[in-house]
Design a protein around this motif. Structure first.
Motif, mmCIF file in Angstrom:
data_model
loop_
_atom_site.group_PDB
_atom_site.id
_atom_site.type_symbol
_atom_site.label_atom_id
_atom_site.label_comp_id
_atom_site.label_asym_id
_atom_site.label_seq_id
_atom_site.Cartn_x
_atom_site.Cartn_y
_atom_site.Cartn_z
ATOM 1 N N UNK A 161 0.738 -1.207 0.126
ATOM 2 C CA UNK A 161 0.251 -0.113 0.137
ATOM 3 C C UNK A 161 0.679 1.249 0.098
ATOM 4 N N UNK A 162 0.944 1.991 -0.934
ATOM 5 C CA UNK A 162 1.628 3.333 -1.293
ATOM 6 C C UNK A 162 0.713 4.438 -1.242
ATOM 7 N N UNK A 163 -0.487 4.262 -1.765
ATOM 8 C CA UNK A 163 -1.506 5.562 -1.828
ATOM 9 C C UNK A 163 -2.957 5.146 -1.107
ATOM 10 N N UNK A 167 -5.731 1.142 -1.108
ATOM 11 C CA UNK A 167 -6.616 0.441 0.035
ATOM 12 C C UNK A 167 -7.886 0.110 -0.560
ATOM 13 N N UNK A 168 -8.364 0.559 -1.800
ATOM 14 C CA UNK A 168 -9.607 0.402 -2.134
ATOM 15 C C UNK A 168 -9.986 -0.966 -1.933
ATOM 16 N N UNK A 169 -11.239 -1.194 -1.676
ATOM 17 C CA UNK A 169 -11.607 -2.516 -1.451
ATOM 18 C C UNK A 169 -10.988 -3.444 -0.438
ATOM 19 N N UNK A 188 -9.167 5.233 2.605
ATOM 20 C CA UNK A 188 -9.196 4.561 1.404
ATOM 21 C C UNK A 188 -9.753 3.044 1.706
ATOM 22 N N UNK A 189 -9.845 2.646 2.774
ATOM 23 C CA UNK A 189 -10.117 1.162 3.195
ATOM 24 C C UNK A 189 -11.546 1.077 3.619
ATOM 25 N N UNK A 305 -5.879 12.762 2.622
ATOM 26 C CA UNK A 305 -7.417 11.781 2.949
ATOM 27 C C UNK A 305 -7.676 11.968 4.273
ATOM 28 N N UNK A 306 -6.565 11.706 5.308
ATOM 29 C CA UNK A 306 -7.054 11.799 6.595
ATOM 30 C C UNK A 306 -7.954 13.115 7.068
#
Length: 329
Positions: A161-163, A167-169, A188-189, A305-306
């Motif tokens: 995981x770099x971006x 983490x999508x899905x 993203x998760x 994102x956070x």
């Protein structure tokens, strides 16, 4: 005769008061402190240090008995007992306290505090002090201190995981409180609420794709056996609170309350520094046993994102108020 009677009366009163003094001086208080971590964890040792110092400082007037591995019960049940006046304490976090005073949840939000020194400064925030007062007055929970830092949480997965897009899905285990859930979602998760003890079999059976934890959790849970990669996002600095019932706290003599708070802060800061030092050794050991640290993690993207978690939860203003208090906005 009257003078003699008065003298006898005064003598009798003096003797009665003298007899009562030792009884008052011998009043003893016991606090049972519950935590979910194992007996080999640095926090357990730190709690025992706190207990020893409080007992010495109060000349045995206040004893803290430390119970590891949730021996007294699950956290939510313990907190409810504390609210009812039981002489019990609990190691907890801002996410759970945020269910009572919502603003407090920001302390467990993404990229809120970065260092142990940041956490120490938060204790001086007027905004956080106001939240603690509300917690005690309206919900029966007294924060003793929150200087206990377990380290930065990272993503441990079986795919690099770099971006946030990576983490999508991916189903990532996290605690059930809203700030945790929305933080992981914003990063993203897909968050999955699950008890700590259920994570290993869930990873084995691929019921989840990964977890977000601190390095020091990995060897105790043997997660290196079922996880290949760590992405060191450091998305949450895990701050722990020591909390007792406000009714019990107010029942203590002022000197006992002062000792309880001051020794909590001292032991917490010492333990946090030890954990930070130990973390690097644990990291080295886990990498030597086959785990891989992902390179080129896009930290700027994760930070952006956070920030969305605070917006989703309606806590952006609370976050800014605290950061303004400590000169970090």
């Amino acid at each position: 005769m009257i003078g003699t009677a008065m003298r006898h009366g005064a003598l009798a009163l003096g003797l009665a008061l003298a007899a009562m003094a030792p009884a008052a001086a011998q009043e003893r208080f016991t606090l049972r402190l519950n935590h979910v971590l194992g007996p080999s964890e640095p926090f357990h040792e730190g709690f025992q240090t706190w207990a020893r110092r409080v007992q010495e400082r109060t000349n045995g007037g206040l004893t803290i008995r430390v119970f590891h591995s949730a021996q007294l019960g699950v956290e939510e049940d313990i907190i409810e007992q504390m609210r009812q006046g039981a002489a019990i304490g609990q190691n907890t976090d801002a996410a759970r306290l945020g269910t009572y005073v919502r603003g407090m949840a920001v302390l467990n939000g993404p990229y809120f505090a970065e260092t142990i020194e940041d956490v120490a400064k938060l204790a001086e925030s007027p905004t956080i002090r106001r939240w603690q007062q509300e917690l005690a007055a309206s919900h029966g929970l007294q924060v003793v201190c929150f200087d206990w830092v377990q380290g930065h949480r990272h993503f441990y997965t079986n795919r690099p995981v770099r971006t946030p897009q990576d983490l999508a899905g991916q189903r990532i285990r996290t605690p059930p409180a809203p700030i945790w859930q929305e933080s992981v979602r914003a990063l993203g998760a897909a968050p999955v609420a699950m008890a700590f003890g259920e994570m290993y079999p869930a990873l084995q059976q691929r019921a989840i794709d990964g977890v977000e934890l601190v390095w020091n959790n990995i060897p105790g849970g043997r997660f290196n056996e079922v996880i290949r990669y760590v992405s060191e996002t450091g998305h949450i600095l895990l701050i722990n609170f020591q909390v007792v019932g406000s009714r019990f706290f107010q029942s203590l003599p002022e000197a006992h309350r002062t000792a309880l708070v001051e020794e909590c802060r001292r032991a917490g800061q010492e333990t946090s520094r030890r954990i930070a030092e130990r973390e690097q050794e644990v990291r080295r050991q886990m990498l030597a046993r086959g785990m891989t640290a992902v390179d080129n993690v896009d930290m700027a993207a994760f930070r952006r994102a956070g920030a969305r978690a605070y917006e989703v939860l309606g806590l952006a203003a609370e976050r800014e108020a605290v950061l303004r208090d400590v000169g970090r906005n």
